[in-house]
Design a protein around this motif. Sequence first.
Motif, PDB file in Angstrom:
ATOM      1  N   SER A 518      -4.293  17.282  10.690  1.00 13.37           N
ATOM      2  CA  SER A 518      -3.015  17.806  11.184  1.00 13.37           C
ATOM      3  C   SER A 518      -3.237  18.461  12.538  1.00 13.37           C
ATOM      4  CB  SER A 518      -2.436  18.831  10.206  1.00 13.37           C
ATOM      5  OG  SER A 518      -2.082  18.220   8.980  1.00 13.37           O
ATOM      6  N   LEU A 519      -2.246  18.326  13.413  1.00 11.88           N
ATOM      7  CA  LEU A 519      -2.362  18.794  14.790  1.00 11.88           C
ATOM      8  C   LEU A 519      -1.324  19.885  15.038  1.00 11.88           C
ATOM      9  CD1 LEU A 519      -3.597  18.257  17.647  1.00 11.88           C
ATOM     10  CD2 LEU A 519      -1.807  16.549  17.965  1.00 11.88           C
ATOM     11  N   TYR A 520      -1.779  21.048  15.512  1.00 11.01           N
ATOM     12  CA  TYR A 520      -0.894  22.187  15.752  1.00 11.01           C
ATOM     13  C   TYR A 520      -0.983  22.620  17.217  1.00 11.01           C
ATOM     14  CZ  TYR A 520      -1.040  22.649  10.647  1.00 11.01           C
ATOM     15  OH  TYR A 520      -0.951  22.419   9.292  1.00 11.01           O
ATOM     16  N   VAL A 521       0.177  22.940  17.789  1.00 13.72           N
ATOM     17  CA  VAL A 521       0.230  23.448  19.159  1.00 13.72           C
ATOM     18  C   VAL A 521       1.061  24.732  19.154  1.00 13.72           C
ATOM     19  CG1 VAL A 521       0.909  23.003  21.546  1.00 13.72           C
ATOM     20  CG2 VAL A 521       0.124  21.105  20.105  1.00 13.72           C
ATOM     21  N   CYS A 522       0.529  25.779  19.766  1.00 13.96           N
ATOM     22  CA  CYS A 522       1.259  27.042  19.857  1.00 13.96           C
ATOM     23  C   CYS A 522       1.024  27.668  21.222  1.00 13.96           C
ATOM     24  CB  CYS A 522       0.824  28.009  18.758  1.00 13.96           C
ATOM     25  SG  CYS A 522       1.764  29.559  18.757  1.00 13.96           S
ATOM     26  N   GLY A 523       2.088  28.188  21.818  1.00 12.86           N
ATOM     27  CA  GLY A 523       1.985  28.844  23.121  1.00 12.86           C
ATOM     28  C   GLY A 523       3.203  28.529  23.964  1.00 12.86           C
ATOM     29  N   THR A 524       3.043  28.608  25.272  1.00 11.29           N
ATOM     30  CA  THR A 524       4.179  28.416  26.173  1.00 11.29           C
ATOM     31  C   THR A 524       4.663  26.977  26.147  1.00 11.29           C
ATOM     32  OG1 THR A 524       2.684  28.036  28.020  1.00 11.29           O
ATOM     33  CG2 THR A 524       3.485  30.290  27.706  1.00 11.29           C
ATOM     34  N   LYS A 525       5.983  26.843  26.165  1.00  9.09           N
ATOM     35  CA  LYS A 525       6.585  25.511  26.114  1.00  9.09           C
ATOM     36  C   LYS A 525       6.339  24.738  27.398  1.00  9.09           C
ATOM     37  CE  LYS A 525      10.651  25.293  24.336  1.00  9.09           C
ATOM     38  NZ  LYS A 525      12.109  25.486  24.158  1.00  9.09           N
ATOM     39  N   ASP A 526       6.570  25.416  28.530  1.00 13.71           N
ATOM     40  CA  ASP A 526       6.502  24.747  29.820  1.00 13.71           C
ATOM     41  C   ASP A 526       5.587  25.536  30.760  1.00 13.71           C
ATOM     42  OD1 ASP A 526       7.032  22.979  31.833  1.00 13.71           O
ATOM     43  OD2 ASP A 526       9.076  23.661  32.207  1.00 13.71           O
ATOM     44  N   PRO A 527       4.504  24.935  31.255  1.00 16.63           N
ATOM     45  CA  PRO A 527       4.195  23.512  31.126  1.00 16.63           C
ATOM     46  C   PRO A 527       3.214  23.163  30.013  1.00 16.63           C
ATOM     47  CG  PRO A 527       2.817  24.450  32.819  1.00 16.63           C
ATOM     48  CD  PRO A 527       3.637  25.590  32.270  1.00 16.63           C
ATOM     49  N   MET A 528       2.600  24.177  29.354  1.00 15.54           N
ATOM     50  CA  MET A 528       1.465  23.917  28.474  1.00 15.54           C
ATOM     51  C   MET A 528       1.763  22.861  27.414  1.00 15.54           C
ATOM     52  SD  MET A 528      -0.053  24.407  25.263  1.00 15.54           S
ATOM     53  CE  MET A 528       0.902  25.721  24.494  1.00 15.54           C
ATOM     54  N   SER A 529       2.787  23.090  26.575  1.00 19.04           N
ATOM     55  CA  SER A 529       3.000  22.185  25.443  1.00 19.04           C
ATOM     56  C   SER A 529       3.355  20.779  25.902  1.00 19.04           C
ATOM     57  CB  SER A 529       4.099  22.742  24.532  1.00 19.04           C
ATOM     58  OG  SER A 529       5.372  22.661  25.137  1.00 19.04           O
TER      59      SER A 529
END
Length: 569
Positions: A518-529
């Motif tokens: 499973s892949l999780y991303v957390c943090g700033t939407k723009d530009p990071m994600s």
Amino acid sequence: MLSETKLNALKEISGSFSRDEAVWASGFLAGLAGSAVAAKEAVPLAINTETLSAKKLTLAYGTETGNSKKLAVELAGIIKKKGIQVKLADLSQYKPKDLTKEEYFFVIISTQGEGEPPVLARKFYDYLHENDPDLNNLKFGVLALGDTSYPLFCKTGEDVDSRLEVLGGQRIIPLKKCDVDYEQDSHSWAEHIQNVVHKTAESSQKNSTAPKVSTGRKKYQGKISAIINLNDIESDKETYHIEIETEEPLIYSSGDALGVIAFNPKHEVDEIISLTGTDPHKQITTTKITAGAEELLYKHLNISYLLKNTVAQYAQITGHHIPEVRLSLLDLLRIYPVKNAEEFEQVLTILTGQSPRLYSISSSLEAHGDTEIHITVAKSEFFINDKKQNGLCSSFLAEFKEGENLEFYIQEAKHFRLPEQNKDIIMIGPGTGIAPFRSFLYERDAVGAEGRNWLFFGDRNFVSDFLYQAELQDFLKTGTITHLDLAFSRDTPEKIYVQHRLEQKAQEVYHWLEGGASLYVCGTKDPMSKDVEKTILNIIQDKGKHSPEEAQAYLEDLELSGRYVKDVY
């Protein structure tokens, strides 16, 4: 067919029947036959009816040029053909209070100009952001229409999607963002609706006998037991690790968020009282509460960054001509003062309530117990019209001292959950995006989960901005973290970010995904994600030998199955 014995018995009995008796007997036998059929079909018929009744949804649209409406009508027709009842709703006419009555609610909405909602959907948009309805029973999905040539691509859809979740709704379909060429993506979204609604309805049917649990928002009273700046003294950032203790046992899961309603700066409230000549103790009735003017300004009302329509209402009350801007209440009063205290009392009634702020929980019940909870808060600074501003809630929390009391609640994140203990996870969380992954790691360590854990973390400088450095290194030594990849952007001549570390490990990342990670991303939407997602798509395309369209479908399947999950802001 009757056996010979039964047939002879029937002939013997019926041979002496009169005409009336024969008619009665035939009706009696027909009734018996009907009862037998009914007995066999009664249970399946009831279940089928219940299933159909559960498959009803509302498809709402907010449009400026008519594209959202046209698309909604088309998709409604497609969905109806699958046996799902669809109610079309124009957001210009939809009663927002009916949201609490909805079960399945899907929105198609466009974005205009500088990230603004369609004019005809403004009422609905403002209601979501200015009110706090309980949407715990709502299952939702959003299709956002936009144009990538504009900087705030699909922002309205993003806002509606995130706000529905904050209010308690369960996102059963990931946010879908479409460019001007939206036909293929929108049809894929409609198919996802059909699949998920059918599955959710079946699941609800199986659990229909389960007792109902109260969904009211529970408030906890806590005491700050520790507040530590995780950044070195040389850093230009302030990131606080905050520990809160309670006497009452807490209920939360890794991935959930802690909600706080911040108080406004006392010096601003005092200046507003002074400028307007208002009696601080005079009782004022707003749409939500009756309290003294000073208490309203300090604890309950948003005064820091007013919505454009609130500024417009202020202009109507005061008679000033004010351009379409967003200002703080204090700035408004300085530039466009009220005539007297009575006029300001009218202004108080149009101010929106203070919205809660959510922070990912960075502790684990299994590891830290049920009377302690942690959050990770970056003190926010930004500029409006070249004037430096501080984030309201982050500044509010950063100023707490050990021993002071704080009221909070738990916001369940139904989509951001750990998989089974034997499943692998890849976590991408630069900056404060590390918060929920700290919780994940402590949780998996405490329960002895067998699945592997791979963390990508980044920030500005290794020496001053490596959040939770000692803990992460300990997790690496003990094997709780299988891989730890770091990116400190200002330590190298060419800036290195987490997406670059992903590129460097592309083959292994794809191998993990193929193996069920499973892949999780957390943090700033723009530009990071957005940069991270582009990189992931490139990895799937390159290492999986997929076309761009196939890579996009691969990632969407991961998202739909709950194996690609984002918590971005």
